[in-house]
Design a protein around this motif. Structure first.
Motif, mmCIF file in Angstrom:
data_model
loop_
_atom_site.group_PDB
_atom_site.id
_atom_site.type_symbol
_atom_site.label_atom_id
_atom_site.label_comp_id
_atom_site.label_asym_id
_atom_site.label_seq_id
_atom_site.Cartn_x
_atom_site.Cartn_y
_atom_site.Cartn_z
ATOM 1 N N LEU A 269 21.738 -36.508 7.044
ATOM 2 C CA LEU A 269 20.532 -35.777 6.658
ATOM 3 C C LEU A 269 19.281 -36.583 7.001
ATOM 4 O O LEU A 269 18.266 -36.014 7.428
ATOM 5 N N ASP A 270 19.358 -37.910 6.807
ATOM 6 C CA ASP A 270 18.224 -38.765 7.177
ATOM 7 C C ASP A 270 17.896 -38.605 8.659
ATOM 8 O O ASP A 270 16.732 -38.438 9.048
ATOM 9 N N LEU A 271 18.916 -38.652 9.491
ATOM 10 C CA LEU A 271 18.709 -38.588 10.936
ATOM 11 C C LEU A 271 18.258 -37.199 11.373
ATOM 12 O O LEU A 271 17.406 -37.062 12.260
ATOM 13 N N LEU A 272 18.790 -36.163 10.738
ATOM 14 C CA LEU A 272 18.385 -34.800 11.079
ATOM 15 C C LEU A 272 16.915 -34.566 10.757
ATOM 16 O O LEU A 272 16.202 -33.901 11.508
ATOM 17 N N TYR A 273 16.454 -35.135 9.652
ATOM 18 C CA TYR A 273 15.037 -34.959 9.322
ATOM 19 C C TYR A 273 14.151 -35.740 10.289
ATOM 20 O O TYR A 273 13.079 -35.279 10.680
ATOM 21 N N GLU A 274 14.632 -36.905 10.678
ATOM 22 C CA GLU A 274 13.868 -37.695 11.645
ATOM 23 C C GLU A 274 13.778 -36.966 12.990
ATOM 24 O O GLU A 274 12.721 -36.948 13.634
ATOM 25 N N LYS A 275 14.868 -36.346 13.399
ATOM 26 C CA LYS A 275 14.885 -35.630 14.685
ATOM 27 C C LYS A 275 14.035 -34.366 14.633
ATOM 28 O O LYS A 275 13.299 -34.059 15.578
ATOM 29 N N ILE A 299 29.863 -34.011 7.582
ATOM 30 C CA ILE A 299 29.160 -34.263 8.831
ATOM 31 C C ILE A 299 28.470 -35.618 8.733
ATOM 32 O O ILE A 299 27.798 -35.911 7.745
ATOM 33 N N THR A 300 28.611 -36.445 9.769
ATOM 34 C CA THR A 300 28.108 -37.817 9.735
ATOM 35 C C THR A 300 26.911 -38.002 10.664
ATOM 36 O O THR A 300 26.603 -37.146 11.499
ATOM 37 N N ALA A 301 26.259 -39.163 10.521
ATOM 38 C CA ALA A 301 25.144 -39.498 11.403
ATOM 39 C C ALA A 301 25.618 -39.606 12.852
ATOM 40 O O ALA A 301 24.887 -39.266 13.787
ATOM 41 N N ALA A 302 26.853 -40.052 13.051
ATOM 42 C CA ALA A 302 27.409 -40.136 14.410
ATOM 43 C C ALA A 302 27.502 -38.739 15.031
ATOM 44 O O ALA A 302 27.239 -38.560 16.227
ATOM 45 N N ASP A 303 27.866 -37.744 14.231
ATOM 46 C CA ASP A 303 27.917 -36.371 14.721
ATOM 47 C C ASP A 303 26.533 -35.903 15.166
ATOM 48 O O ASP A 303 26.391 -35.211 16.181
ATOM 49 N N VAL A 304 25.514 -36.272 14.393
ATOM 50 C CA VAL A 304 24.140 -35.889 14.738
ATOM 51 C C VAL A 304 23.734 -36.523 16.057
ATOM 52 O O VAL A 304 23.120 -35.870 16.920
ATOM 53 N N ARG A 305 24.059 -37.806 16.243
ATOM 54 C CA ARG A 305 23.684 -38.503 17.483
ATOM 55 C C ARG A 305 24.357 -37.862 18.697
ATOM 56 O O ARG A 305 23.757 -37.747 19.765
ATOM 57 N N VAL A 306 25.596 -37.452 18.544
ATOM 58 C CA VAL A 306 26.313 -36.822 19.656
ATOM 59 C C VAL A 306 25.699 -35.454 19.974
ATOM 60 O O VAL A 306 25.568 -35.068 21.139
ATOM 61 N N ALA A 307 25.303 -34.730 18.950
ATOM 62 C CA ALA A 307 24.803 -33.363 19.130
ATOM 63 C C ALA A 307 23.333 -33.302 19.535
ATOM 64 O O ALA A 307 22.904 -32.321 20.152
ATOM 65 N N ALA A 308 22.561 -34.329 19.195
ATOM 66 C CA ALA A 308 21.105 -34.280 19.416
ATOM 67 C C ALA A 308 20.718 -33.985 20.858
ATOM 68 O O ALA A 308 19.816 -33.171 21.095
ATOM 69 N N PRO A 309 21.350 -34.606 21.866
ATOM 70 C CA PRO A 309 20.947 -34.291 23.249
ATOM 71 C C PRO A 309 21.093 -32.815 23.603
ATOM 72 O O PRO A 309 20.276 -32.274 24.352
ATOM 73 N N GLU A 310 22.125 -32.162 23.076
ATOM 74 C CA GLU A 310 22.285 -30.730 23.360
ATOM 75 C C GLU A 310 21.166 -29.922 22.723
ATOM 76 O O GLU A 310 20.612 -29.006 23.341
ATOM 77 N N ALA A 311 20.826 -30.240 21.464
ATOM 78 C CA ALA A 311 19.727 -29.536 20.797
ATOM 79 C C ALA A 311 18.424 -29.761 21.548
ATOM 80 O O ALA A 311 17.638 -28.824 21.748
ATOM 81 N N GLU A 312 18.190 -31.003 21.974
ATOM 82 C CA GLU A 312 16.954 -31.317 22.686
ATOM 83 C C GLU A 312 16.903 -30.635 24.047
ATOM 84 O O GLU A 312 15.842 -30.185 24.485
ATOM 85 N N ALA A 313 18.056 -30.516 24.703
ATOM 86 C CA ALA A 313 18.095 -29.830 25.992
ATOM 87 C C ALA A 313 17.783 -28.348 25.821
ATOM 88 O O ALA A 313 17.074 -27.747 26.633
ATOM 89 N N GLU A 314 18.315 -27.747 24.752
ATOM 90 C CA GLU A 314 18.043 -26.325 24.504
ATOM 91 C C GLU A 314 16.575 -26.107 24.180
ATOM 92 O O GLU A 314 15.950 -25.149 24.651
ATOM 93 N N LEU A 315 16.001 -26.994 23.362
ATOM 94 C CA LEU A 315 14.576 -26.883 23.041
ATOM 95 C C LEU A 315 13.724 -27.090 24.293
ATOM 96 O O LEU A 315 12.708 -26.417 24.472
ATOM 97 N N ALA A 316 14.140 -28.012 25.160
ATOM 98 C CA ALA A 316 13.371 -28.297 26.365
ATOM 99 C C ALA A 316 13.290 -27.083 27.275
ATOM 100 O O ALA A 316 12.273 -26.855 27.942
ATOM 101 N N VAL A 317 14.339 -26.275 27.288
ATOM 102 C CA VAL A 317 14.352 -25.093 28.155
ATOM 103 C C VAL A 317 13.710 -23.890 27.456
ATOM 104 O O VAL A 317 12.797 -23.253 27.980
ATOM 105 N N GLY A 318 14.193 -23.585 26.252
ATOM 106 C CA GLY A 318 13.778 -22.352 25.600
ATOM 107 C C GLY A 318 12.484 -22.431 24.825
ATOM 108 O O GLY A 318 11.705 -21.466 24.802
ATOM 109 N N PHE A 319 12.229 -23.552 24.172
ATOM 110 C CA PHE A 319 11.057 -23.649 23.295
ATOM 111 C C PHE A 319 9.875 -24.290 24.007
ATOM 112 O O PHE A 319 8.749 -23.818 23.902
ATOM 113 N N PHE A 320 10.120 -25.378 24.732
ATOM 114 C CA PHE A 320 9.034 -26.078 25.419
ATOM 115 C C PHE A 320 8.891 -25.635 26.880
ATOM 116 O O PHE A 320 7.807 -25.290 27.336
#
Length: 413
Positions: A269-275, A299-320
């Motif tokens: 949760l700490d990492l998700l809020y930071e992201k 769900i662990t912080a390691a799971d967030v780190r693995v998933a973050a690039p996919e979320a950022e890639a989706e935001l980079a295309v669709g949102f930004f």
């Protein structure tokens, strides 16, 4: 983790499974509805904030509240190239249709529909630079009664809208309820339409009539309204919709997960809020990606780190990216300069840091680009019209999209 059970919903205007952090706004609107029902004076409501903070979701939720109170309601989305006359006529038609079955005098409803039809079919007088109405604005409402004459049909939008909304409020008063008109992207209304809407709300407020307007728009919406009518700063109740605090962001993630018997570790949760920075759209985007990548609960912080690039890639295309692609090369150059000058690192709840984009003086942008400020006015004005930046104060500009500067700073020139 089963992706079919993924509860998160990162979509434009799509209600998240847990509407966290908006309890105050919902409670305020409940009070507004109750006060108006009892004949107490109340102001129309304006929601302002950056893109991605959930204004449209909140607007839809407030409309549901109005419907639950047996109010008539209608919703429109403003467009910069469209007159207010057609969409607001359609919204009022919908609202009055909701009230008609409870009205004891069908003739009274028919009389109002005649006025509504006359308003909808009336166009502004041509000549003196006024362009002929576009085909899409020549709306023929599905109203069987003949158009009335002499009421809300002058062609002057300010006169007509005051008369139309006053008559609509009278119909609502007949059945002991109210009407609420919801307007999304309100900053895109033309100056004449904004002025007319302010004048109508002013008249309704003075009469104590049971009709309110609930608008949502970008942070400079108060300035748009103030430019139209000086009294608008006292006419509306303004509510700034911002990113979620830490407690609300955690609730938005944990409550839907708990219903699926899934838990988060605290560090996740700490990492998700930071992201996400607490922005509701980003909370949903990172939550969805994390769920799909996590092998099991909790769900662990390691799971967030693995998933973050996919979320950022989706935001980079669709949102930004989709917004960036709308800009011309000159406009992109302007925004890149803004991004460089706007970087402010700030602490966020949970111990992380967030790249914030502060407002930037237009003079500094010109200096950074080695240009005269006047030569950059076309690019600035075009970006404002496209909804990519806004001017909250004279001589400054800021991004309408959170983290847009951070996105630009990662893109190759």
């Amino acid at each position: 983790m089963d992706p079919v059970r993924n509860p998160y919903a990162p979509g434009a205007g799509q209600r998240p499974p847990e509407l966290a952090g908006r309890g105050r706004e919902l409670d305020v609107f409940d009070v507004v509805l109750e006060r108006i029902a009892r004949g107490r004076p109340e102001r129309s409501l304006m929601l302002t904030g950056l893109r991605g903070v959930g204004k449209t979701v909140l607007l839809n939720t407030l409309r549901s509240q109005a419907i639950n109170h047996l109010w008539g309601s209608g919703k429109i989305e403003a467009r910069p190239d469209q007159s207010l006359r057609r969409p607001i006529a359609a919204a009022l038609h919908m609202a009055v249709r909701e009230l008609a079955p409870r009205h004891r005098a069908p003739d009274r409803i028919d009389a109002f529909l005649g006025v509504l039809k006359a308003f909808a079919q009336r166009t502004a007088p041509t000549g003196r630079g006024n362009a002929a109405p576009k085909l899409r604005d020549r709306w023929q409402p599905g109203i069987d009664v003949p158009a009335a004459s002499g009421r809300a049909d002058s062609g002057d939008i300010e006169i007509d809208l005051v008369e139309l909304l006053t008559d609509a409020a009278a119909v609502a008063a007949d059945v002991g309820t109210g009407i609420a008109i919801f307007i999304d992207e309100m900053q895109d209304l033309g100056p004449e339409d904004v002025s007319a809407l302010c004048a109508a709300c002013h008249e309704l407020s003075q009469l104590g009539a049971p009709l309110i307007v609930v608008g949502a728009g970008l942070p400079h919406l108060p300035a748009v309204l103030s430019a139209a009518k000086s009294y608008s700063e006292r006419l509306f109740r303004y509510q700034r919709i911002d990113r979620l605090d830490r407690i609300a962001a955690d609730q938005a993630l944990c409550a839907p997960a708990e219903r699926e018997e899934v838990e988060y570790e605290q560090k996740a949760l700490d990492l998700l809020y930071e992201k996400s920075g607490g922005y509701p759209y980003f909370v949903q985007a990172y939550g969805k990606a994390t769920w799909d990548h996590a092998p099991r609960s909790p769900i662990t912080a390691a799971d967030v780190r693995v998933a973050a690039p996919e979320a950022e890639a989706e935001l980079a295309v669709g949102f930004f990216g989709s917004r960036f692609e709308r800009a011309t090369p000159a406009e992109r150059e302007y925004m890149r300069a803004m991004a460089t000058l706007s970087l402010v690192e700030g602490e966020i709840d949970g111990g992380g840091r967030d790249d914030m984009d502060a407002a930037v003086p237009t003079a500094e942008i010109a200096r950074a680009l080695g240009r005269k400020p006047a030569s950059l006015s076309p690019a600035r004005d075009a970006l404002i019209k496209k909804g990519l930046i806004y001017s909250g104060e004279r001589g400054t500009v800021a991004f309408t999209v959170p983290h847009f500067g951070r996105y630009l700073r990662t893109q190759p020139a």
